[in-house]
Design an enzyme around this catalytic site. Sequence first.
Site, PDB file in Angstrom:
ATOM      1  N   SER A 162       0.805  -1.228   0.000  1.00 46.58           N
ATOM      2  CA  SER A 162       0.000   0.000   0.000  1.00 46.58           C
ATOM      3  C   SER A 162       0.836   1.276   0.000  1.00 46.58           C
ATOM      4  CB  SER A 162      -0.926   0.009   1.226  1.00 46.58           C
ATOM      5  OG  SER A 162      -0.159   0.056   2.421  1.00 46.58           O
ATOM      6  N   ASP A 163       2.120   1.159   0.381  1.00 41.00           N
ATOM      7  CA  ASP A 163       2.964   2.352   0.473  1.00 41.00           C
ATOM      8  C   ASP A 163       4.328   2.064  -0.145  1.00 41.00           C
ATOM      9  OD1 ASP A 163       3.785   4.912   1.111  1.00 41.00           O
ATOM     10  OD2 ASP A 163       4.240   4.460   3.202  1.00 41.00           O
ATOM     11  N   MET A 164       4.320   1.724  -1.418  1.00 40.19           N
ATOM     12  CA  MET A 164       5.563   1.424  -2.114  1.00 40.19           C
ATOM     13  C   MET A 164       6.335   2.712  -2.368  1.00 40.19           C
ATOM     14  SD  MET A 164       7.580  -0.842  -3.451  1.00 40.19           S
ATOM     15  CE  MET A 164       6.648  -2.328  -3.760  1.00 40.19           C
TER      16      MET A 164
END
Length: 233
Positions: A162-164
């Site tokens: 979700s937070d690459m």
Amino acid sequence: MKINKLNKQICLFNSDTFSASLFELDYLQGNNLITGSSVGRGTTWFFQHQQKKYVLRHYYRGGLIGKINPDNFLYCGLKNTRAYKEFSLLEKMSQLGLPIPQPYAGRITKKNLFYQADLIIELIEGAEDLVAVLSRQVISELQWLEIGRVIRLFHDNNIYHSDMNSHNIMLDDSDKVWLIDFDKCAQRTAGAWKEQTLARLLRSFRKEKTKNSHFNWSEQYWEFLMIGYQQTN
């Protein structure tokens, strides 16, 4: 995964060396187990226990709501808590052989309709995030290819991050690539999220370059990353 329920605390763990005391900062400090800390949204603590090194992280909210309610989440059952979801996903990815930090323990502390949560994972020895590395040095074309290959490996297993961003990709001292921070991530069916994840990562590199002109990244390095991503694993 083993589950231990005691009063308003639920602990998740997979090791016989686990003790609920390891979630208590007073216990860690009192026994001289703390080896360091890192300040972000909250303080992440590093500690040593029985010849292994671990990371203790508390779950916080982000954004505007986080300023009002920093760490209380609505309790809708154990399997819907952030700690349970992340711990379970880490176990699944470990079984798939993906390069991730090994899960050690999770804790959910219930408070009426709400809960707070913590997670302990094993420390990846000798590893730094890409922002720290690229702020100091250039990395090789082969390393960029490997970063792309590893991201593709996660995508081939339908792991959605979700937070690459460039802070959540790490290189260790043997140049192995790792992904970290799987809060609010999941195993999904294939879809457009893979391209969206890559676009998010590209924005992250561009943002770091804007913030620091000495950041050792250029669009050409992104091309190398994408060549690695497009190769068949």
